[in-house]
Design an enzyme around this catalytic site. Structure first.
Site, PDB file in Angstrom:
ATOM      1  N   ASN A 132       0.799  -1.224   0.000  1.00  0.00           N
ATOM      2  CA  ASN A 132       0.000   0.000   0.000  1.00  0.00           C
ATOM      3  C   ASN A 132       0.837   1.281   0.000  1.00  0.00           C
ATOM      4  O   ASN A 132       0.342   2.348  -0.351  1.00  0.00           O
ATOM      5  CB  ASN A 132      -0.915  -0.055   1.235  1.00  0.00           C
ATOM      6  CG  ASN A 132      -1.485   1.282   1.599  1.00  0.00           C
ATOM      7  OD1 ASN A 132      -2.408   1.772   0.941  1.00  0.00           O
ATOM      8  ND2 ASN A 132      -0.933   1.900   2.655  1.00  0.00           N
ATOM      9  N   TYR A 188       2.380  10.052 -11.199  1.00  0.00           N
ATOM     10  CA  TYR A 188       1.550   9.304 -10.248  1.00  0.00           C
ATOM     11  C   TYR A 188       0.533   8.428 -10.983  1.00  0.00           C
ATOM     12  O   TYR A 188       0.409   7.234 -10.702  1.00  0.00           O
ATOM     13  CB  TYR A 188       0.840  10.288  -9.312  1.00  0.00           C
ATOM     14  CG  TYR A 188      -0.016   9.622  -8.277  1.00  0.00           C
ATOM     15  CD1 TYR A 188       0.561   8.982  -7.184  1.00  0.00           C
ATOM     16  CD2 TYR A 188      -1.406   9.612  -8.379  1.00  0.00           C
ATOM     17  CE1 TYR A 188      -0.232   8.355  -6.221  1.00  0.00           C
ATOM     18  CE2 TYR A 188      -2.195   9.002  -7.435  1.00  0.00           C
ATOM     19  CZ  TYR A 188      -1.611   8.371  -6.351  1.00  0.00           C
ATOM     20  OH  TYR A 188      -2.396   7.757  -5.405  1.00  0.00           O
ATOM     21  N   LYS A 232       0.286   4.308 -11.137  1.00  0.00           N
ATOM     22  CA  LYS A 232      -0.860   3.539 -10.641  1.00  0.00           C
ATOM     23  C   LYS A 232      -1.488   2.688 -11.748  1.00  0.00           C
ATOM     24  O   LYS A 232      -2.045   1.630 -11.488  1.00  0.00           O
ATOM     25  CB  LYS A 232      -1.887   4.480  -9.999  1.00  0.00           C
ATOM     26  CG  LYS A 232      -1.378   5.111  -8.693  1.00  0.00           C
ATOM     27  CD  LYS A 232      -1.081   4.056  -7.623  1.00  0.00           C
ATOM     28  CE  LYS A 232      -0.738   4.664  -6.299  1.00  0.00           C
ATOM     29  NZ  LYS A 232      -0.503   3.671  -5.232  1.00  0.00           N
TER      30      LYS A 232
HETATM   31  N1  LIG Z   1      -5.520   9.504  -0.300  1.00  0.00           N
HETATM   32  C1  LIG Z   1      -5.978   9.353  -1.545  1.00  0.00           C
HETATM   33  O1  LIG Z   1      -6.787  10.172  -2.037  1.00  0.00           O
HETATM   34  C2  LIG Z   1      -5.538   8.171  -2.361  1.00  0.00           C
HETATM   35  C3  LIG Z   1      -6.278   7.869  -3.523  1.00  0.00           C
HETATM   36  C4  LIG Z   1      -5.895   6.782  -4.279  1.00  0.00           C
HETATM   37  C5  LIG Z   1      -4.816   6.010  -3.904  1.00  0.00           C
HETATM   38  N2  LIG Z   1      -4.125   6.328  -2.790  1.00  0.00           N
HETATM   39  C6  LIG Z   1      -2.983   5.474  -2.427  1.00  0.00           C
HETATM   40  O2  LIG Z   1      -3.176   4.982  -1.123  1.00  0.00           O
HETATM   41  C7  LIG Z   1      -1.910   4.600  -0.587  1.00  0.00           C
HETATM   42  C8  LIG Z   1      -1.780   5.116   0.828  1.00  0.00           C
HETATM   43  O3  LIG Z   1      -1.765   6.523   0.810  1.00  0.00           O
HETATM   44  P1  LIG Z   1      -2.567   7.414   1.857  1.00  0.00           P
HETATM   45  O4  LIG Z   1      -3.549   8.212   1.099  1.00  0.00           O
HETATM   46  O5  LIG Z   1      -3.001   6.576   2.992  1.00  0.00           O
HETATM   47  O6  LIG Z   1      -1.461   8.486   2.293  1.00  0.00           O
HETATM   48  P2  LIG Z   1      -0.406   8.508   3.486  1.00  0.00           P
HETATM   49  O7  LIG Z   1      -1.114   8.604   4.788  1.00  0.00           O
HETATM   50  O8  LIG Z   1       0.572   9.553   3.117  1.00  0.00           O
HETATM   51  O9  LIG Z   1       0.234   7.068   3.410  1.00  0.00           O
HETATM   52  C9  LIG Z   1       1.333   6.732   2.620  1.00  0.00           C
HETATM   53  C10 LIG Z   1       2.171   5.798   3.454  1.00  0.00           C
HETATM   54  O10 LIG Z   1       3.179   5.226   2.633  1.00  0.00           O
HETATM   55  C11 LIG Z   1       4.383   5.270   3.350  1.00  0.00           C
HETATM   56  N3  LIG Z   1       5.467   5.342   2.394  1.00  0.00           N
HETATM   57  C12 LIG Z   1       5.668   6.270   1.414  1.00  0.00           C
HETATM   58  N4  LIG Z   1       6.796   5.999   0.756  1.00  0.00           N
HETATM   59  C13 LIG Z   1       7.318   4.871   1.318  1.00  0.00           C
HETATM   60  C14 LIG Z   1       8.473   4.111   1.081  1.00  0.00           C
HETATM   61  N5  LIG Z   1       9.345   4.429   0.127  1.00  0.00           N
HETATM   62  N6  LIG Z   1       8.684   3.014   1.852  1.00  0.00           N
HETATM   63  C15 LIG Z   1       7.831   2.667   2.838  1.00  0.00           C
HETATM   64  N7  LIG Z   1       6.708   3.358   3.098  1.00  0.00           N
HETATM   65  C16 LIG Z   1       6.464   4.460   2.352  1.00  0.00           C
HETATM   66  C17 LIG Z   1       4.305   6.515   4.222  1.00  0.00           C
HETATM   67  O11 LIG Z   1       5.102   6.379   5.396  1.00  0.00           O
HETATM   68  P3  LIG Z   1       6.592   7.006   5.497  1.00  0.00           P
HETATM   69  O12 LIG Z   1       6.529   8.367   4.862  1.00  0.00           O
HETATM   70  O13 LIG Z   1       6.856   7.057   6.978  1.00  0.00           O
HETATM   71  O14 LIG Z   1       7.466   6.061   4.793  1.00  0.00           O
HETATM   72  C18 LIG Z   1       2.843   6.519   4.604  1.00  0.00           C
HETATM   73  O15 LIG Z   1       2.614   5.778   5.795  1.00  0.00           O
HETATM   74  C19 LIG Z   1      -0.861   5.143  -1.571  1.00  0.00           C
HETATM   75  O16 LIG Z   1      -0.417   4.086  -2.396  1.00  0.00           O
HETATM   76  C20 LIG Z   1      -1.636   6.156  -2.382  1.00  0.00           C
HETATM   77  O17 LIG Z   1      -1.082   6.351  -3.658  1.00  0.00           O
HETATM   78  C21 LIG Z   1      -4.471   7.384  -1.999  1.00  0.00           C
END
Ligand SMILES: NC(=O)c1ccc[n+]([C@@H]2O[C@H](COP(=O)([O-])OP(=O)(O)OC[C@H]3O[C@@H](n4cnc5c(N)ncnc54)[C@H](OP(=O)(O)O)[C@@H]3O)[C@@H](O)[C@H]2O)c1
Length: 244
Positions: A87, A150, A154
Site C-alpha cells: 500500500n 503518479y 498507478k
Molecule cells: N488519499 C488518496 O486520495 C488516495 C487515492 C488513491 C490512492 N491512494 C494510495 O493509497 C496509498 C496510501 O496513501 P494514503 O492516502 O493513505 O497516504 P499517506 O497517509 O501519506 O500514506 C502513505 C504511506 O506510505 C508510506 N510510504 C511512502 N513511501 C514509502 C516508502 N518508500 N517506503 C515505505 N513506506 C512508504 C508513508 O510512510 P513514510 O513516509 O513514513 O514512509 C505513509 O505511511 C498510496 O499508495 C496512495 O497512492 C491514496
C-alpha cells in the site's frame, strides 16, 4: 470466528492513512499485523494505538535490504505470511513541461518498483490461501491534470495484479488491486491542497472524499476468504469517481 483469525499480514505504509485504517481493521478481524514505513515517529504513534498484535518495522519499499529485513523479522516471529497489503505510495503533481527525471524516478521507485519487490520478496513465506492486495488509484484510469508520474505509476500497479495472477497460477495465492478515489489522508492534503480536495469531492458521485476506514474495510474483504474467487480484479472504492 472473525474474518482474519490466525492470519499474519504485512501492510506497507501501515502507520498512516489508508494503511493504518487497514491495520486497525485487520486487527479487529483477528490478524497479527506488521506495519512498515520510513518514519520512526509515525510507526511509534501507530503502534501505540494498534496494540500488542502489531509490530512496526522501519524501512523503505525502495530499498531491497530494508524489505529483506522486514521479511526476516516476519519469518523469525511468525514463520509464515498470509496477507500482503502493498500500500505504500507517494505522488505529487508536476505539470507537463515541468516534469523532471528525479520526479519520475522518485514516484516509480516507490509506487512501482517498491510494490514489485514488496510482493516478490514476500512470496517465499506465502502459500495456498494467501492474499496480495495492491493499492492502485482512480488516477490509474482517469486523467488528472499534473499527475503524469503518479497516474502512470498507478496504471502500472493495475497491470501488476493481472500479470501476477498468471504468474501465481497453481500457487493458491490471489492478487487484486484496490483502487481508492479521493480519500481524506495526509497524501491527499499534500497533493491536492484544500481546494483540490473540494474539487475531487464535488466530482465524486457520492459528493465527498472517503474516510480511510472505508478503504480498510474493503482491504479486509480482499484479504479474507470472503473474496476467495477473486484474483486479478481491480476493486474501485472511489464513490463512483472513475466509474462514470
Ligand atoms: N488519499 C488518496 O486520495 C488516495 C487515492 C488513491 C490512492 N491512494 C494510495 O493509497 C496509498 C496510501 O496513501 P494514503 O492516502 O493513505 O497516504 P499517506 O497517509 O501519506 O500514506 C502513505 C504511506 O506510505 C508510506 N510510504 C511512502 N513511501 C514509502 C516508502 N518508500 N517506503 C515505505 N513506506 C512508504 C508513508 O510512510 P513514510 O513516509 O513514513 O514512509 C505513509 O505511511 C498510496 O499508495 C496512495 O497512492 C491514496
Amino acid at each position: 470466528m472473525r474474518k482474519l483469525d490466525g492470519k499474519v499480514a504485512v501492510i506497507t505504509g501501515g502507520a498512516t492513512g489508508i494503511g493504518y485504517a487497514a491495520a486497525k481493521r485487520f486487527l479487529d478481524e483477528g490478524a497479527f499485523v506488521f506495519i512498515f514505513g520510513r518514519r520512526q515517529d509515525a510507526l511509534d504513534t501507530a503502534l501505540a494505538s494498534l496494540g500488542p498484535s502489531a509490530r512496526a518495522i522501519k524501512g523503505s519499499v525502495s530499498n531491497e535490504a530494508d524489505l529483506d529485513r522486514l521479511y526476516a523479522v516476519v519469518k523469525a516471529e511468525r514463520g509464515t505470511l498470509d496477507i500482503v497489503f502493498a500500500n505504500a505510495g507517494a505522488g505529487s503533481p508536476l505539470p507537463l513541461g515541468a516534469i523532471t527525471p528525479e520526479h519520475i524516478d522518485e514516484t516509480f521507485d516507490t509506487n512501482v518498483k517498491g510494490t514489485i519487490f514488496t510482493v516478490q520478496k514476500a512470496l517465499p513465506l506465502m502459500g495456498p490461501g494467501g492474499s496480495i492486495i495492491l493499492t492502485g488509484s482512480s488516477a490509474g484510469t482517469t486523467g488528472a491534470p499534473g499527475f503524469t508520474a503518479y497516474s502512470a505509476s498507478k496504471a502500472a500497479v493495475r497491470n501488476l495484479a493481472r500479470t501476477w495472477a498468471e504468474d501465481l497460477k497453481g500457487t493458491g495465492i490471489r492478487v487484486n488491486v484496490l483502487s481508492p478515489g479521493a480519500t481524506a489522508t495526509e497524501l491527499a492534503k499534500e497533493a491536492l491542497g484544500e481546494e483540490g480536495q473540494a474539487v475531487f469531492a464535488s466530482m465524486t458521485p457520492l459528493q465527498r472524499m472517503a474516510d480511510p476506514a472505508e478503504i480498510g474495510a474493503v482491504a479486509a474483504f480482499l484479504a479474507s476468504s470472503d473474496s476467495s474467487f477473486m484474483t486479478a480484479s481491480e476493486v474501485a472504492v472511489d464513490g463512483g469517481l472513475a466509474q462514470l
